[in-house]
Design an enzyme around this catalytic site. Structure first.
Site, PDB file in Angstrom:
ATOM      1  N   HIS A   1      -5.865 -33.123  17.647  1.00 56.84           N
ATOM      2  CA  HIS A   1      -4.776 -33.966  18.120  1.00 56.84           C
ATOM      3  C   HIS A   1      -3.620 -33.149  18.671  1.00 56.84           C
ATOM      4  O   HIS A   1      -2.508 -33.649  18.813  1.00 56.84           O
ATOM      5  CB  HIS A   1      -4.309 -34.887  16.996  1.00 56.84           C
TER       6      HIS A   1
ATOM      7  N   LYS B   1       9.291  -0.825  14.108  1.00 59.07           N
ATOM      8  CA  LYS B   1       9.904  -0.505  12.806  1.00 59.07           C
ATOM      9  C   LYS B   1      11.014   0.519  12.994  1.00 59.07           C
ATOM     10  O   LYS B   1      12.110   0.387  12.440  1.00 59.07           O
ATOM     11  CB  LYS B   1       8.854   0.101  11.858  1.00 59.07           C
TER      12      LYS B   1
ATOM     13  N   GLY C   1      -4.877  -1.797   4.913  1.00 58.65           N
ATOM     14  CA  GLY C   1      -4.107  -2.941   4.425  1.00 58.65           C
ATOM     15  C   GLY C   1      -4.785  -4.274   4.712  1.00 58.65           C
ATOM     16  O   GLY C   1      -4.891  -5.146   3.842  1.00 58.65           O
ATOM     17  N   ARG C   2      -5.296  -4.422   5.922  1.00 58.46           N
ATOM     18  CA  ARG C   2      -5.907  -5.706   6.306  1.00 58.46           C
ATOM     19  C   ARG C   2      -7.315  -5.878   5.737  1.00 58.46           C
ATOM     20  O   ARG C   2      -7.964  -6.884   5.981  1.00 58.46           O
ATOM     21  CB  ARG C   2      -5.888  -5.852   7.831  1.00 58.46           C
TER      22      ARG C   2
ATOM     23  N   GLU D   1      10.480  -4.579   4.565  1.00 51.98           N
ATOM     24  CA  GLU D   1      10.560  -5.999   4.203  1.00 51.98           C
ATOM     25  C   GLU D   1      10.255  -6.181   2.710  1.00 51.98           C
ATOM     26  O   GLU D   1      10.960  -6.894   1.994  1.00 51.98           O
ATOM     27  CB  GLU D   1       9.555  -6.833   5.019  1.00 51.98           C
TER      28      GLU D   1
ATOM     29  N   GLU E   1      -4.926  -6.529  14.671  1.00 51.73           N
ATOM     30  CA  GLU E   1      -4.379  -5.220  14.297  1.00 51.73           C
ATOM     31  C   GLU E   1      -5.493  -4.169  14.354  1.00 51.73           C
ATOM     32  O   GLU E   1      -5.227  -2.991  14.566  1.00 51.73           O
ATOM     33  CB  GLU E   1      -3.762  -5.269  12.886  1.00 51.73           C
TER      34      GLU E   1
ATOM     35  N   LYS F   1       0.847  -1.200   0.000  1.00 50.52           N
ATOM     36  CA  LYS F   1       0.000   0.000   0.000  1.00 50.52           C
ATOM     37  C   LYS F   1       0.883   1.251   0.000  1.00 50.52           C
ATOM     38  O   LYS F   1       0.702   2.144  -0.798  1.00 50.52           O
ATOM     39  CB  LYS F   1      -0.922  -0.032   1.218  1.00 50.52           C
TER      40      LYS F   1
HETATM   41  O1  F6P Z   1       3.118  -2.782   9.782  1.00 46.80           O
HETATM   42  C1  F6P Z   1       1.776  -3.070   9.636  1.00 46.80           C
HETATM   43  C2  F6P Z   1       1.313  -2.737   8.257  1.00 46.80           C
HETATM   44  O2  F6P Z   1       1.233  -1.362   8.088  1.00 46.80           O
HETATM   45  C3  F6P Z   1      -0.029  -3.388   7.980  1.00 46.80           C
HETATM   46  O3  F6P Z   1      -1.090  -2.652   8.440  1.00 46.80           O
HETATM   47  C4  F6P Z   1       0.014  -3.553   6.505  1.00 46.80           C
HETATM   48  O4  F6P Z   1      -0.930  -4.476   6.048  1.00 46.80           O
HETATM   49  C5  F6P Z   1       1.443  -4.018   6.318  1.00 46.80           C
HETATM   50  O5  F6P Z   1       2.172  -3.261   7.260  1.00 46.80           O
HETATM   51  C6  F6P Z   1       2.012  -3.831   4.953  1.00 46.80           C
HETATM   52  O6  F6P Z   1       1.981  -2.512   4.543  1.00 46.80           O
HETATM   53  P1  F6P Z   1       2.168  -2.107   3.029  1.00 46.80           P
HETATM   54  O7  F6P Z   1       1.072  -2.714   2.260  1.00 46.80           O
HETATM   55  O8  F6P Z   1       2.124  -0.606   3.028  1.00 46.80           O
HETATM   56  O9  F6P Z   1       3.514  -2.627   2.587  1.00 46.80           O
END
Ligand code: F6P
Length: 549
Positions: A389, A513, A272-273, A217, A358, A211
């Site tokens: 199990h 972060k 995002g979620r 990452e 979240e 987003k």
């Molecule tokens: O760190 C949490 C977050 O902001 C989530 O809310 C989001 O889904 C995820 O990181 C990834 O963010 P992006 O889509 O901006 O890479």
């Protein structure tokens, strides 16, 4: 009184009434509730779309449900719901509208943000996605060397990974089996390595999903993926045929080197979620095809419409949200298990963890004051039979109350052979047996009646009274998946509204972060990071020593 003039939740008469009711009910027994009302098994059920929702095995009476609905009225759940659907900026800490419902709105719907109808843009992106997905699926879109794309690797994290990865798994039976799909999220290089080690770069399309397009990452993995591609294809121009971006941030996409003509956009009013039914679902659309994707959106819309219009008594997301409040706030339950009896839903609970935790893992209310009531539960679970199990022992005979959702299907997926299809009844026998055992248990007398020696009777007794919701549908189709996800989205909404928290921000993930950025030079260069605490300093030193630095 809240800073916003609202009575504090736990001072509302509706809250106090529930606390009193809880005290009066005491140790209500499901056995007794069922004995007193022979119609409970069918009476305490609701339907939405293709979902049959049984809430009879809950520690509630008609009075409980009425009092919970009164709490929803007092906390103006439906007022906030209407404001969300209207596009008002109910995500106040980020000053944003919350309009994931617009992502599945009908083409002719009108939903405005800042005076502009967002629906045409939603459908324009869906149409572009459909065109692109069609070209990849047909082989018309080729890689740089002219080879057909056979592998699609989605690179993203959180909402830019969990949704498409979960839905791809859920709808595997509907996917084009000639294509390989992988989902890379972890900044641990092992993730990208394992996802790409057996792939031909010339046949591989990377979908960079972010987003913000600033997530470390994802940007790191995307950079490594580009290197992997260029090491093989040795031509910068290859990026245009092997990389597309899904983002709200065109500038950063261009900075990264992806042509914005290959970008599928979404908007800051999509959390995002809550985003896998936006452009973030491109990998899924390539997998299942645009028509199936649209069927999934139709499924979402069925539940959106239900949540928006159904009266409180039959409103399923409202009911599920309120039942969660009942256990979380009046029974001290700390967690909530989601236990799908479908192998295809193996990632469903992990997806819900982000959606729920979240969203509602907050200790500050919408008015900026700390809450003094419990908010979001720990959500956990894996496919049910495997769980039986492993950890079901604790649910049955442990000391904790764990409300659980059981999700199952009448039909196995069509492509299973006859022998594997025949296993479905056994799977579902377990499904029904577990909620029965959890609810009604086994009394000491019943155990004795089986001739069990007295000293073993306490061990073999099941107290029961463990509450469950059963969600049953005929088949796991794209539409049903959309219905399930929308159901949980709105359940989470209801709870956030009752607890008076902003379910749509996520400030709690920021500190880690920032600290990671600060600590990194200490690991790589041994830099002296000012203000590092003694524990972290020692851990960093040990890490460097172990790495021979
Ligand atoms: O760190 C949490 C977050 O902001 C989530 O809310 C989001 O889904 C995820 O990181 C990834 O963010 P992006 O889509 O901006 O890479």
């Amino acid at each position: 009184m809240n800073a916003d003039g609202r009575t504090r939740l736990n001072q509302m008469p509706e809250w106090t009434a529930l606390a009193k009711h809880r005290e009066e009910l005491g140790e209500v027994r499901l056995r007794e509730l069922f004995a007193a009302d022979p119609g409970r098994g069918t009476g305490y059920t609701l339907r939405v779309g293709d979902l049959y929702v049984d809430h009879s095995k809950h520690l509630v009476t008609d009075d409980t449900l009425r009092l919970l609905r009164e709490l929803a009225v007092a906390t103006d759940v439906f007022g906030l719901r209407d404001a969300m659907f209207r596009g008002e900026k109910i995500n106040t800490t980020e000053d944003r509208a919350v309009l994931h419902t617009a992502l599945r709105a009908a083409r002719d719907a009108v939903i405005e943000v800042d005076g502009e109808n967002v629906v045409p843009a939603v459908h324009a992106v869906l149409d572009r996605m459909a065109d692109f997905a069609g070209r990849v699926r047909s082989g018309e879109w080729t890689g740089h060397t002219g080879k057909r794309i056979r592998n699609v690797v989605n690179v993203g994290i959180g909402g830019s990974d969990l949704g498409p990865a979960m839905a791809y798994e859920a709808l595997r039976a509907f996917t084009d089996r000639s294509l390989t799909f992988r989902f890379v999220s972890n900044v641990d290089g092992a993730d990208l390595h394992e996802a790409t080690r057996d792939l031909d770069p010339a046949e591989t399309l990377f979908i960079i999903a972010s987003k913000t397009f600033t997530t470390i990452e994802t940007v790191t993995n995307a950079t490594s993926a580009r290197t992997w591609l260029l090491n093989a294809l040795k031509d910068e121009a290859a990026v245009a045929k092997h990389f597309v971006a899904l983002s709200t941030n065109a500038e950063k996409v261009a900075d990264f080197g992806i042509d914005t003509a290959n970008m599928f956009e979404f908007w800051d009013w999509v959390g995002g979620r809550y985003s896998y039914d936006s452009a973030i679902g491109l990998s899924l659309m390539i997998a299942i095809g645009p028509d199936r994707f649209r069927e999934m959106l139709d499924g979402f819309r069925i539940v959106d419409e239900h949540f928006r219009t159904a009266p409180a008594e039959s409103n399923v997301p409202l009911l599920l949200g309120l039942l969660g409040v009942w256990y979380n706030n009046f029974h001290d339950a700390q967690s909530h298990a989601v236990l799908p009896y479908s192998h295809y839903l193996s990632k469903f609970t992990a997806y819900l963890q982000q959606l729920d935790m979240e969203s509602n893992g907050k200790y500050v209310g919408r008015d900026g004051r700390e809450v003094d009531w419990q908010t979001g539960p720990v959500v956990w679970g894996t496919p049910g039979t495997n769980g039986q199990h492993a950890y079901y022992q604790l649910i049955h005979q442990g000391t904790k109350l764990i409300p659980a959702d059981f999700i199952g299907f009448a039909e196995p997926v069509a492509e299973l052979g006859d022998e594997l299809k025949a296993q479905h009844d056994l799977l579902m026998a377990n499904f029904f047996a577990q909620t029965q055992a959890l609810a009604f248990g086994k009394t000491p007398d019943e155990v004795r009646g089986e001739g069990v020696p007295e000293e073993l009777v306490p061990h073999k007794t099941f107290k029961g009274n463990h509450p469950t919701t059963t969600i049953l549908a005929r088949e796991l189709t794209p539409s049903v998946l959309g219905q399930l996800v929308a159901l949980y989205e709105h359940k989470v909404f209801v709870q956030g509204a009752v607890w008076n928290i902003d379910s749509f921000d996520q400030w709690g993930v920021e500190l880690g972060k920032v600290l990671a950025k600060r600590v990194e030079p200490a690991l790589t260069e041994g830099a002296d990071v000012p203000g590092l605490d003694a524990s972290t300093k020692a851990l960093v030193a040990t890490y460097r020593e172990l790495r021979g630095r």
